[in-house]
Design an enzyme around this catalytic site. Structure first.
Site, PDB file in Angstrom:
ATOM      1  N   GLY A  39      43.833  42.542  28.750  1.00 50.29           N
ATOM      2  CA  GLY A  39      42.862  41.841  29.589  1.00 50.29           C
ATOM      3  C   GLY A  39      41.820  42.788  30.149  1.00 50.29           C
ATOM      4  O   GLY A  39      41.704  43.925  29.703  1.00 50.29           O
ATOM      5  N   ASN A  40      41.051  42.296  31.083  1.00 47.06           N
ATOM      6  CA  ASN A  40      40.046  43.139  31.735  1.00 47.06           C
ATOM      7  C   ASN A  40      39.953  42.764  33.208  1.00 47.06           C
ATOM      8  O   ASN A  40      40.610  41.834  33.666  1.00 47.06           O
ATOM      9  CB  ASN A  40      38.697  43.003  31.018  1.00 47.06           C
ATOM     10  CG  ASN A  40      38.183  41.578  31.052  1.00 47.06           C
ATOM     11  OD1 ASN A  40      37.897  41.029  32.111  1.00 47.06           O
ATOM     12  ND2 ASN A  40      38.105  40.955  29.884  1.00 47.06           N
ATOM     13  N   ARG A  41      39.133  43.496  33.943  1.00 46.26           N
ATOM     14  CA  ARG A  41      39.116  43.356  35.402  1.00 46.26           C
ATOM     15  C   ARG A  41      38.155  42.298  35.928  1.00 46.26           C
ATOM     16  O   ARG A  41      37.908  42.236  37.119  1.00 46.26           O
ATOM     17  CB  ARG A  41      38.712  44.692  36.027  1.00 46.26           C
ATOM     18  CG  ARG A  41      39.712  45.791  35.831  1.00 46.26           C
ATOM     19  CD  ARG A  41      39.273  47.000  36.653  1.00 46.26           C
ATOM     20  NE  ARG A  41      39.933  48.208  36.203  1.00 46.26           N
ATOM     21  CZ  ARG A  41      41.180  48.536  36.544  1.00 46.26           C
ATOM     22  NH1 ARG A  41      41.861  47.742  37.339  1.00 46.26           N
ATOM     23  NH2 ARG A  41      41.717  49.640  36.093  1.00 46.26           N
ATOM     24  N   SER A  42      37.596  41.477  35.072  1.00 48.53           N
ATOM     25  CA  SER A  42      36.618  40.501  35.570  1.00 48.53           C
ATOM     26  C   SER A  42      37.279  39.502  36.526  1.00 48.53           C
ATOM     27  O   SER A  42      38.347  38.958  36.239  1.00 48.53           O
ATOM     28  CB  SER A  42      36.002  39.743  34.394  1.00 48.53           C
ATOM     29  OG  SER A  42      35.153  38.741  34.889  1.00 48.53           O
ATOM     30  N   ALA A  59      33.705  38.024  30.760  1.00 51.01           N
ATOM     31  CA  ALA A  59      33.979  39.310  30.109  1.00 51.01           C
ATOM     32  C   ALA A  59      34.925  38.999  28.962  1.00 51.01           C
ATOM     33  O   ALA A  59      36.105  38.713  29.173  1.00 51.01           O
ATOM     34  CB  ALA A  59      34.606  40.271  31.100  1.00 51.01           C
TER      35      ALA A  59
END
Ligand code: CTP
Length: 401
Positions: free
Chosen positions: A204-207, A271
């Site tokens: 995943g990502n930090r969005s 994102a």
């Protein structure tokens, strides 16, 4: 700000007490105007105590003061929560048979109505027609939430949460009552995709989804019909927008493409993971007894923004992208942004610097807006709401061309 809070006679009237509380705690001066039926649910003493003002349902009380004219003229924002089917009908017909409907006729400020009723009443042709008429006149009608109603029944008709109503209502004032996206259908993707590796793990990502949610709230306040494709949002979706929750890039792509077919504007604020694991293990991946680690093979995801820009599912559609950049040895943030603008072919690209406390998850944002040639057409720094409005300004001036 001087706010009039109208309360119609439905069980959700108790939630209006929380709306009132949030508004007064934020420093607003609120006059509550309940209907007679509303007082069957929540009594006058509650409204007077929480607002600090006397409360009346009638035009004929306190006549020397001409309250229906004064309240309407002085209000900077008028919220009706809950708005019942009967209140919507009376407002549609311009009736003035109590203080609330009379005030609605004299108000010139933004008017926000949050309907709440049983599903059958909300879906009834009469109510649909009344809501359409009110919207055409510029009233901001918040679609009710779906969920548990008074009894055991569920369906659309629930009053949204008080925080969501307040945020939506205040957003209509931020625009100065401008409704330059009225009649436009907009689709916004927000949040960060998660690419499943096995049943418990993902890449995943930090969005956080905050910028996309701010874009959705701002578009709704400017009159648009908004579909928010939310990938793992960490913040609640704004009131009034249609939320389509998704998880992975594949789901996001399908949802965006389906919604884009009849959209006037598509904004890719999500994102999106560039890569996903080549295989999704059906069972949890176990540690190996010999201590070796199984490599994770990745494959590239389709570029949803570039596909939209190339396909143009609807003629004249405006496609907006974001570019989250950090500078490197090849160039600064803007250099990479210009390259991306030309490569992706979106009509507008909002370039922002990320990393080191910038962009992801923060309240503030700073963007430069580029057209498809990489030419700067706008810039904004400030809250994510400020950035959202700057992006809509650029979209509106593009569609006006
Ligand atoms: N985007 C997309 N599909 C992808 C990746 C990104 O639609 N598979 C969209 C994002 O929603 C955003 C824009 O493309 O609007 C730019 O995303 P960004 O991550 O900055 O760019 P990338 O395409 O990943 O380019 P690079 O990895 O070269 O920075």
């Amino acid at each position: 700000m001087r706010i009039v809070l109208g309360v119609a006679g439905g069980i959700a009237a108790y939630k209006a007490a929380l709306v009132l509380r949030l508004l007064t705690e934020a420093g607003h001066d609120v006059r509550v105007v309940p209907t007679r039926a509303a007082l069957e649910f929540v009594g006058r003493a509650t409204w007077e105590a929480l607002s600090g003002h006397p409360v009346s349902t009638e035009v004929f009380e306190d006549v020397a003061d001409v309250p229906h004219v004064r309240l309407g003229r002085e209000a900077e924002l008028l919220i009706v929560a809950p708005a019942t089917a009967d209140l919507l009908a009376r407002a549609t017909h311009g009736r003035a048979d109590d203080l609330l409907t009379a005030t609605l006729l004299t108000a010139t400020c933004p008017v926000v109505m949050a309907p709440a009723m049983h599903t059958e009443m909300w879906l009834h042709a009469a109510t649909r027609a009344n809501v359409a008429t009110l919207r055409a006149r510029g009233v901001h009608v918040i679609d009710p939430d779906s969920g548990r109603l008074t009894g055991a029944d569920t369906g659309p008709g629930r009053l949204p949460e008080p925080e969501a109503i307040v945020a939506a209502a205040l957003a209509t004032v931020e625009t100065g009552g401008v409704r330059d996206l009225a009649g436009r259908r907009v689709v916004i993707s927000a949040g960060g995709t998660r690419e499943p590796l096995d049943p418990v793990r993902f890449l995943g990502n930090r969005s956080s989804g905050k910028q996309g949610v701010a874009l959705a709230r701002a578009a709704w306040a400017r009159g648009a019909e908004v579909t928010l494709i939310g990938a793992n949002l960490t913040v609640p979706a704004p009131a009034g927008v249609r939320l389509v929750p998704v998880g992975s890039t594949t789901e996001l792509r399908e949802a965006v493409r389906a919604a884009a077919v009849d959209a006037d504007v598509v904004v890719m604020a999500a994102a999106v993971a560039d890569f996903r694991p080549a295989a999704h293990a059906a069972h949890k991946i176990k540690k190996r007894p010999d201590g070796t680690v199984a490599p994770v093979e990745l494959v590239q995801n389709p570029d949803i923004l570039a596909e939209l820009a190339a396909d143009r599912p609807r003629p004249g559609q405006v496609v907006v992208g974001f570019a989250a950049e950090t500078g490197d040895e090849h160039g600064d943030v803007l250099h990479h942004g210009r390259e991306k603008a030309r490569r992706k072919g979106a009509d507008l690209l909002a370039v922002n610097a990320v990393g080191d406390g910038l962009g992801f998850g923060t309240a503030e944002n700073s963007v430069v807006l580029l057209d498809a040639h990489g030419t700067e057409v706008g810039a904004a720094t400030g809250s994510k709401d400020v950035v959202a409005h700057a992006i809509w300004d650029a979209v509106v001036s593009r569609t006006a061309e």
